[in-house]
Design a protein around this motif. Structure first.
Motif, PDB file in Angstrom:
ATOM      1  N   ASP A 114      28.876   9.856  17.737  1.00  0.00           N
ATOM      2  CA  ASP A 114      30.311  10.061  17.575  1.00  0.00           C
ATOM      3  C   ASP A 114      30.960  10.156  18.944  1.00  0.00           C
ATOM      4  OD1 ASP A 114      32.775  10.657  16.263  1.00  0.00           O
ATOM      5  OD2 ASP A 114      32.475  12.762  16.805  1.00  0.00           O
ATOM      6  N   HIS A 115      32.112   9.541  19.085  1.00  0.00           N
ATOM      7  CA  HIS A 115      32.916   9.667  20.293  1.00  0.00           C
ATOM      8  C   HIS A 115      33.827  10.883  20.122  1.00  0.00           C
ATOM      9  CE1 HIS A 115      31.652   5.491  20.769  1.00  0.00           C
ATOM     10  NE2 HIS A 115      31.980   5.604  22.044  1.00  0.00           N
ATOM     11  N   VAL A 116      33.748  11.855  21.022  1.00  0.00           N
ATOM     12  CA  VAL A 116      34.589  13.047  20.936  1.00  0.00           C
ATOM     13  C   VAL A 116      36.057  12.623  20.982  1.00  0.00           C
ATOM     14  CG1 VAL A 116      35.182  15.238  22.028  1.00  0.00           C
ATOM     15  CG2 VAL A 116      32.808  14.492  21.991  1.00  0.00           C
ATOM     16  N   LEU A 117      36.426  11.872  21.999  1.00  0.00           N
ATOM     17  CA  LEU A 117      37.735  11.228  22.029  1.00  0.00           C
ATOM     18  C   LEU A 117      37.510   9.823  21.480  1.00  0.00           C
ATOM     19  CD1 LEU A 117      40.731  11.219  22.847  1.00  0.00           C
ATOM     20  CD2 LEU A 117      40.011  10.327  25.071  1.00  0.00           C
ATOM     21  N   PRO A 118      38.050   9.515  20.294  1.00  0.00           N
ATOM     22  CA  PRO A 118      37.751   8.231  19.646  1.00  0.00           C
ATOM     23  C   PRO A 118      38.066   7.028  20.530  1.00  0.00           C
ATOM     24  CG  PRO A 118      38.949   9.682  18.161  1.00  0.00           C
ATOM     25  CD  PRO A 118      38.969  10.336  19.507  1.00  0.00           C
ATOM     26  N   ARG A 119      37.283   5.983  20.345  1.00  0.00           N
ATOM     27  CA  ARG A 119      37.497   4.753  21.112  1.00  0.00           C
ATOM     28  C   ARG A 119      38.875   4.177  20.844  1.00  0.00           C
ATOM     29  NH1 ARG A 119      32.304   1.238  19.913  1.00  0.00           N
ATOM     30  NH2 ARG A 119      33.691  -0.347  20.724  1.00  0.00           N
ATOM     31  N   SER A 120      39.391   4.389  19.638  1.00  0.00           N
ATOM     32  CA  SER A 120      40.725   3.878  19.301  1.00  0.00           C
ATOM     33  C   SER A 120      41.812   4.549  20.133  1.00  0.00           C
ATOM     34  CB  SER A 120      41.012   4.081  17.813  1.00  0.00           C
ATOM     35  OG  SER A 120      40.993   5.455  17.488  1.00  0.00           O
ATOM     36  N   ARG A 121      41.486   5.687  20.743  1.00  0.00           N
ATOM     37  CA  ARG A 121      42.439   6.403  21.599  1.00  0.00           C
ATOM     38  C   ARG A 121      42.066   6.295  23.070  1.00  0.00           C
ATOM     39  NH1 ARG A 121      43.869  12.160  18.942  1.00  0.00           N
ATOM     40  NH2 ARG A 121      44.657  11.432  16.954  1.00  0.00           N
ATOM     41  N   GLY A 122      41.181   5.373  23.384  1.00  0.00           N
ATOM     42  CA  GLY A 122      40.815   5.162  24.784  1.00  0.00           C
ATOM     43  C   GLY A 122      39.567   5.898  25.216  1.00  0.00           C
ATOM     44  N   GLY A 123      38.851   6.504  24.296  1.00  0.00           N
ATOM     45  CA  GLY A 123      37.606   7.200  24.634  1.00  0.00           C
ATOM     46  C   GLY A 123      36.529   6.202  25.015  1.00  0.00           C
ATOM     47  N   GLU A 124      35.783   6.525  26.036  1.00  0.00           N
ATOM     48  CA  GLU A 124      34.747   5.605  26.500  1.00  0.00           C
ATOM     49  C   GLU A 124      33.366   6.072  26.060  1.00  0.00           C
ATOM     50  OE1 GLU A 124      34.287   7.361  30.996  1.00  0.00           O
ATOM     51  OE2 GLU A 124      35.831   5.865  30.621  1.00  0.00           O
TER      52      GLU A 124
ATOM     53  N   SER B   8      30.304   7.431  27.193  1.00  0.00           N
ATOM     54  CA  SER B   8      29.748   8.123  28.356  1.00  0.00           C
ATOM     55  C   SER B   8      29.002   9.359  27.878  1.00  0.00           C
ATOM     56  CB  SER B   8      30.856   8.525  29.337  1.00  0.00           C
ATOM     57  OG  SER B   8      31.685   9.512  28.756  1.00  0.00           O
ATOM     58  N   TRP B   9      28.212   9.934  28.777  1.00  0.00           N
ATOM     59  CA  TRP B   9      27.442  11.135  28.441  1.00  0.00           C
ATOM     60  C   TRP B   9      28.350  12.267  27.972  1.00  0.00           C
ATOM     61  CZ3 TRP B   9      22.479  11.406  27.566  1.00  0.00           C
ATOM     62  CH2 TRP B   9      21.600  10.508  28.174  1.00  0.00           C
ATOM     63  N   THR B  10      29.545  12.370  28.539  1.00  0.00           N
ATOM     64  CA  THR B  10      30.425  13.493  28.211  1.00  0.00           C
ATOM     65  C   THR B  10      31.320  13.228  27.016  1.00  0.00           C
ATOM     66  OG1 THR B  10      32.031  12.688  29.829  1.00  0.00           O
ATOM     67  CG2 THR B  10      30.445  14.354  30.584  1.00  0.00           C
ATOM     68  N   ASN B  11      31.325  11.995  26.485  1.00  0.00           N
ATOM     69  CA  ASN B  11      32.172  11.690  25.338  1.00  0.00           C
ATOM     70  C   ASN B  11      31.380  11.345  24.081  1.00  0.00           C
ATOM     71  OD1 ASN B  11      34.855  11.412  24.285  1.00  0.00           O
ATOM     72  ND2 ASN B  11      34.524   9.202  24.231  1.00  0.00           N
ATOM     73  N   LEU B  12      30.067  11.170  24.190  1.00  0.00           N
ATOM     74  CA  LEU B  12      29.242  10.852  23.025  1.00  0.00           C
ATOM     75  C   LEU B  12      28.406  12.054  22.612  1.00  0.00           C
ATOM     76  CD1 LEU B  12      27.950   7.305  23.977  1.00  0.00           C
ATOM     77  CD2 LEU B  12      29.356   7.868  22.004  1.00  0.00           C
ATOM     78  N   LEU B  13      28.257  12.228  21.320  1.00  0.00           N
ATOM     79  CA  LEU B  13      27.361  13.266  20.813  1.00  0.00           C
ATOM     80  C   LEU B  13      26.780  12.827  19.485  1.00  0.00           C
ATOM     81  CD1 LEU B  13      29.205  14.740  18.469  1.00  0.00           C
ATOM     82  CD2 LEU B  13      30.024  16.069  20.376  1.00  0.00           C
ATOM     83  N   THR B  14      25.756  13.536  19.044  1.00  0.00           N
ATOM     84  CA  THR B  14      25.074  13.238  17.790  1.00  0.00           C
ATOM     85  C   THR B  14      25.832  13.906  16.647  1.00  0.00           C
ATOM     86  OG1 THR B  14      22.976  13.200  18.962  1.00  0.00           O
ATOM     87  CG2 THR B  14      22.873  13.396  16.574  1.00  0.00           C
TER      88      THR B  14
END
Length: 164
Positions: A96-106, A108-114
């Motif tokens: 899961d992208h913490v900041l969604p890709r649709s909102r510009g989330g990339e 990266s280690w700090t934006n992806l989690l299980t």
């Protein structure tokens, strides 16, 4: 013999883990020296018994180009202990992208989690705060020592001085 051996560089920095067999070959060929013996048995041949290594140090300093830990699905799940970071489930895991890709989330280690598929679907294209979800452990890039600890499974008590 599925135990791991901590391999130190010539300057006593941890560089990798290897099998007991590989460590024994390095010791036998005088390419490494034993720093600590394992408390779990010995290696036996027909005529000799050798202490099982726990930590070895390479005789020569090896320049290892450190490029960091590869950002991959498996490594992110390993960092998160194969648990959903919202509910703790261990089934149907996704990223899961913490900041969604649709909102510009990339990616990266700090934006992806299980996340489990249920929590990921419930979150949708929102941030965790907007979806009312709490992140158990803030995502961050792991260090080499921390990643070696995760890769080892069980840690030998001799390793603590070199992995902290």
């Amino acid at each position: 013999m599925d135990q791991k051996v901590l391999v130190l560089n010539g300057d006593y920095t941890a560089i990798t883990l290897c099998s007991v067999q590989k460590a024994f070959v390095l010791l036998y060929l005088d390419k490494a020296e034993m720093i600590a013996n394992s408390d779990h048995g010995t290696l036996r041949t027909i005529s000799h018994a050798y202490p099982k290594p726990s930590i070895i140090r390479l005789q020569r300093y090896v320049r290892v180009p450190y490029k960091g830990i590869a950002l991959s699905r498996h490594n992110i799940m390993k960092r998160d202990h194969f648990e959903c970071q919202y509910c703790g489930s261990t089934k149907n895991l996704t990223l899961d992208h913490v900041l969604p890709r649709s909102r510009g989330g990339e990616s990266s280690w700090t934006n992806l989690l299980t996340a489990c598929s249920r929590c990921n679907h419930a979150k949708g294209h929102r941030t965790p705060d907007e979806a009312g979800l709490h992140i158990r452990q803030k995502p961050k890039k792991p260090t080499l020592a921390g990643f070696l600890k995760l890769s080892a499974g069980t840690l030998d008590h001799h390793w603590h001085a070199y992995l902290n």
